[in-house]
Write an enzyme that holds these catalytic residues in place. Structure first.
Site, PDB file in Angstrom:
ATOM      1  N   PHE A 152       0.839  -1.149  -0.107  1.00  0.00           N
ATOM      2  CA  PHE A 152       0.081  -0.083   0.015  1.00  0.00           C
ATOM      3  C   PHE A 152       0.952   1.312  -0.040  1.00  0.00           C
ATOM      4  O   PHE A 152       1.611   1.388   0.956  1.00  0.00           O
ATOM      5  CB  PHE A 152      -0.961  -0.130   1.241  1.00  0.00           C
ATOM      6  CG  PHE A 152      -1.811   1.077   1.409  1.00  0.00           C
ATOM      7  CD1 PHE A 152      -3.045   1.136   0.603  1.00  0.00           C
ATOM      8  CD2 PHE A 152      -1.512   2.416   1.697  1.00  0.00           C
ATOM      9  CE1 PHE A 152      -3.905   2.160   0.523  1.00  0.00           C
ATOM     10  CE2 PHE A 152      -2.431   3.390   1.742  1.00  0.00           C
ATOM     11  CZ  PHE A 152      -3.536   3.295   1.086  1.00  0.00           C
ATOM     12  N   ASP A 168       9.260   3.264   1.602  1.00  0.00           N
ATOM     13  CA  ASP A 168       7.909   3.949   2.272  1.00  0.00           C
ATOM     14  C   ASP A 168       7.655   3.529   3.538  1.00  0.00           C
ATOM     15  O   ASP A 168       7.298   2.528   4.026  1.00  0.00           O
ATOM     16  CB  ASP A 168       6.698   3.219   1.309  1.00  0.00           C
ATOM     17  CG  ASP A 168       5.546   3.962   1.802  1.00  0.00           C
ATOM     18  OD1 ASP A 168       5.359   4.656   2.993  1.00  0.00           O
ATOM     19  OD2 ASP A 168       4.372   3.613   1.323  1.00  0.00           O
ATOM     20  N   LYS A 181       2.013  10.399   8.486  1.00  0.00           N
ATOM     21  CA  LYS A 181       1.347   9.808   9.631  1.00  0.00           C
ATOM     22  C   LYS A 181       1.725  10.337  10.858  1.00  0.00           C
ATOM     23  O   LYS A 181       1.679  11.674  11.271  1.00  0.00           O
ATOM     24  CB  LYS A 181       1.319   8.258   9.532  1.00  0.00           C
ATOM     25  CG  LYS A 181       0.380   7.694   8.440  1.00  0.00           C
ATOM     26  CD  LYS A 181       0.287   6.248   8.659  1.00  0.00           C
ATOM     27  CE  LYS A 181      -0.813   5.441   7.646  1.00  0.00           C
ATOM     28  NZ  LYS A 181      -2.098   5.298   7.921  1.00  0.00           N
ATOM     29  N   THR A 241       1.702  24.656  -3.889  1.00  0.00           N
ATOM     30  CA  THR A 241       1.157  25.992  -3.239  1.00  0.00           C
ATOM     31  C   THR A 241       2.145  26.076  -1.733  1.00  0.00           C
ATOM     32  O   THR A 241       2.894  27.174  -1.422  1.00  0.00           O
ATOM     33  CB  THR A 241      -0.153  26.229  -3.131  1.00  0.00           C
ATOM     34  OG1 THR A 241      -0.741  26.229  -4.330  1.00  0.00           O
ATOM     35  CG2 THR A 241      -0.492  27.467  -2.136  1.00  0.00           C
TER      36      THR A 241
END
Lengths: 482, 482
Positions: B190, B296, B327, B351
């Site tokens: 994931f 990851d 997280k 931004t």
């Protein structure tokens, strides 16, 4: 859990005060430190945030700078707005400062009320649902695309339930589970920088090159002639040509179109917009062809055009299917029609699913917009500013042209990118921060509190710089602007 | 701009107190209100955030619930940690509550120091650069992919400067400007839900179906047998088979591989991990083939495995090229080796480019982890918990199997998804909130402050529920777990 209110004393500025070059020695030292860790060449100066106030940014060197760029159009109430300061020091904010909720698992009990009383209170017409996403405009648009794809496939297979074959093949990224569907976007549009929305973004090569993209279609966008009232016939013809191109793509592109996405004012791409007629026709084409009509209000939303949502100017009979937002809203996400809510759970989902703290900020922002009648102020200041820019354009026709926009969401063209960049640099040295967009465009993105006094300072500074340009080297290369 | 310190009085809980069903009547009323606006079926209960404390969540109905899920592994210090409360009420935080900076234009003067003293202080070994992104793990991974693609194309064309043809073709989403390059990921992995990282995500069909995906390769991931020490030879053979598959893909997949992404513990997919040998070999394959090795650490990072970064257990000679985080870090982004910084500006950009407020939170988090020696606590509590879970597994071999993990980042399997979901439901009714992952796995994701007393309550509750399962309907369908 209580927290005392505190007395907040903010400085007050009424004009720029420039003490050093910008960036000054302190900013330059900070640039040097930061460049050891990451890219810094896009940075104009470092801020002393606590000393900034209202429409004025104070930089690390003590320069007081009128901010007409507003953090790339993301600063709604200027700096350190007293209403925000009062709210932020209330005990009700503290729980949302100390932890962040997974809103899809254990949201705070305040969340349904905030969705209702903050986001739905300012909802565009025709919407009864809203999703929040993780922070940026890209996350809003990517999730809007997902909602459009899920909706489209449901229609195509006449069922919300995916087939067994679809569930199997999607795990290998193969059709039919990973379908061949596209999002149609327009030349010069900007919809973000994640790999999905970057495939719809068409602003500049440097935003896109070297990154794999979905083979989605791009359509011409009307390039109108200004002033609009003097070019009605040719502008209508231009819009009809582009609409024909849209229809051609919708009917013949090898990858079926699931969504059409458009900005009310194509900001990053150079502040181009079409007339309401164009968007009304786009909406009709989408509806007639089973395509989601997605309006990207990430930059235009939250009042800067004089209406809360810029697409409100279009007076659509049939509202858009999805409207995305971020930037000035602080919260990112999208409004959607009920039929776009997926039938199954965990399809449009992630860890945080939004941010209660940003929602509290938006609550203050919407209160202030209403309480201080800021949409009216934006309209009034914008009308004045546009009129004066048009006057300046007549005075300097070889330097300023095509004044356009709504509210204070205004722009004008310069002869070329070099002149534009020089203009922005000179303005900054005189204590006025503005941004560019497109190839040769100057875009104004002040906070909503920007008033006529601020506008006058902007205009005076601009004229000083233009006079200098006219008298010096810039003139010889000036050409009429088309 | 000053803000008074305030006296903060937090409640203190030492055990669950369950007054109603969970969700109780107040949560159910809130679900009904919220369901008018958006999907709610994934929500377990609404929280009274101010009353929550430490490892205990208090819900809207006043139930006191031991939180072993921690907002999908994103809660580092539990609820309302006193150090966070003290910091958040300091005047230094206020400027970052009242506005959000465009960090690529006008960052606050504190930003370089915070990058250095917060993010770089906890940097994995071998990194001198870091980028922050807009909030979620998806934005971290998507931008990491972009960095890998840009780096790969620079190598392929022997130049950082794109060609004229590339600049032209990318605007039409066509090669060579929009290149055919892929990210290799593993079955059950994931990596997020934006369209790029969703193409690398292989967790569950419902996450992927109906969404267009890049035709990127997927590789088998080793499925180890437990306990590891009793299955060394077969586990090594399994890992070698998967490594051969990786090499096959790297050498023969029609779309060249620019990056390999892997989680140290494949969390959403069922808490599967390989031995350090596997990752060492992966790293070698990536390096030998000009492929970026991306780790990851969105779920594993920030201490829950007993080390700050889980890949630290691998003892790599050559660090990863990129490590992503979000997280528990509150800040999202990625560490990168210097050669992955794009030569041109505005390529990895947006931004906000990060969030100073979240960085202040991370500053407190890293201080507390150090000051309270939380990595040690995680290791100690985790060892105890794992040992006890293994004992329970022996007592209930048909209900609990394959106890695995590091620190308190632990998991075990149940016979099937239905039993797992029933177990989670029953635990919740007894005041212990846990999460599932994979098909039939229970994952523990407590905050780092979780201690042995908390562990004992978790274990006692688990045993009560397992006893009930054994004595009732669940038993008849129990099967040995493989």
């Amino acid at each position: 859990m209580k927290r005392a209110f505190s007395k907040l004393a903010f400085p007050k500025y009424t004009k720029p005060e420039v003490l050093t070059e910008i960036p000054g020695p302190k900013s330059r030292q900070l640039l040097k430190e930061m460049d050891l860790l990451q890219e810094t060449r896009t940075i104009n100066f470092f801020m002393n945030t606590a000393k900034s106030q209202g429409t004025y940014a104070v930089d690390a060197d003590g320069n007081v700078i009128l901010d007409v760029f507003g953090h790339i159009a993301s600063l709604p109430l200027g700096y350190n707005h007293p209403a925000m300061a009062e709210a932020a020091t209330k005990p009700e904010w503290l729980p949302f400062l100390l932890q962040r909720h997974a809103l899809g698992v254990q949201p705070p009990e305040e969340w349904p009320r905030e969705l209702r009383e903050t986001l739905m209170r300012v909802s565009p017409k025709g919407f009864s649902e809203v999703m929040t996403t993780c922070g940026c405009g890209s996350s809003a648009n990517e999730n809007a695309f997902k909602a459009a794809f899920i909706w489209k496939r449901k229609r195509e297979r006449h069922s919300a339930e995916p087939t067994r074959e679809e569930l199997l093949t999607c795990m290998r990224n193969e059709a039919p589970g990973s379908p061949q569907l596209s999002i149609l976007s327009f030349e010069k549009s900007f919809h973000g920088r994640m790999l999905g929305c970057l495939s719809a973004t068409r602003s500049k090569p440097i935003h896109k090159v070297d990154i794999p993209a979905f083979p989605w279609p791009v359509c011409r966008f009307p390039r109108l002639s200004y002033p609009l009232e003097e070019h009605q016939r040719e502008n209508r013809e231009e819009e009809d040509r582009c609409l024909t191109h849209v229809e051609d793509i919708v009917h013949s592109h090898p990858i079926p179109v699931a969504g059409i996405i458009v900005e009310p004012i194509m900001a990053e791409g150079g502040d181009h917009a079409a007339t309401p007629y164009f968007y009304q026709q786009l909406r009709r084409i989408a509806a007639n062809n089973g395509i989601a009509f997605i309006v990207d209000e990430v930059q235009t939303g939250c009042g800067a055009t004089g209406r809360f949502w810029a697409h409100d100017y279009w007076q659509l009979d049939n509202p858009p299917d999805i409207v995305t937002f971020a930037k000035k809203m602080q919260v990112s996400g999208f409004y959607l029609k009920g039929e776009f809510r997926p039938a199954q759970t965990y399809r449009i989902y992630n860890t945080w699913m939004g941010d209660p703290l940003r929602m509290l900020q938006l609550h203050v922002i919407t209160n202030v917009i209403e309480g201080e009648n800021l949409l009216r102020r934006v309209s009034d200041t914008g009308s004045f500013l546009k009129m004066e820019l048009e006057r300046i354009s007549q005075e300097y026709p070889f330097l300023v042209a095509n004044v356009r926009g709504k509210g204070t969401f205004l722009a004008f063209d310069t002869p070329d990118g070099e002149t534009r960049n020089q203009l922005l640099f000179e303005m900054r040295q005189k204590g006025v921060q503005i941004g560019g967009c497109g190839e040769n465009t100057v875009r104004l993105r002040p906070p909503l509190i920007f008033d006529q006094q601020d506008a006058n300072i902007l205009l005076e500074t601009l004229q000083t710089v233009l006079r200098k340009f006219k008298n010096h080297s810039v003139q010889h290369k000036s050409v009429p602007i088309k």
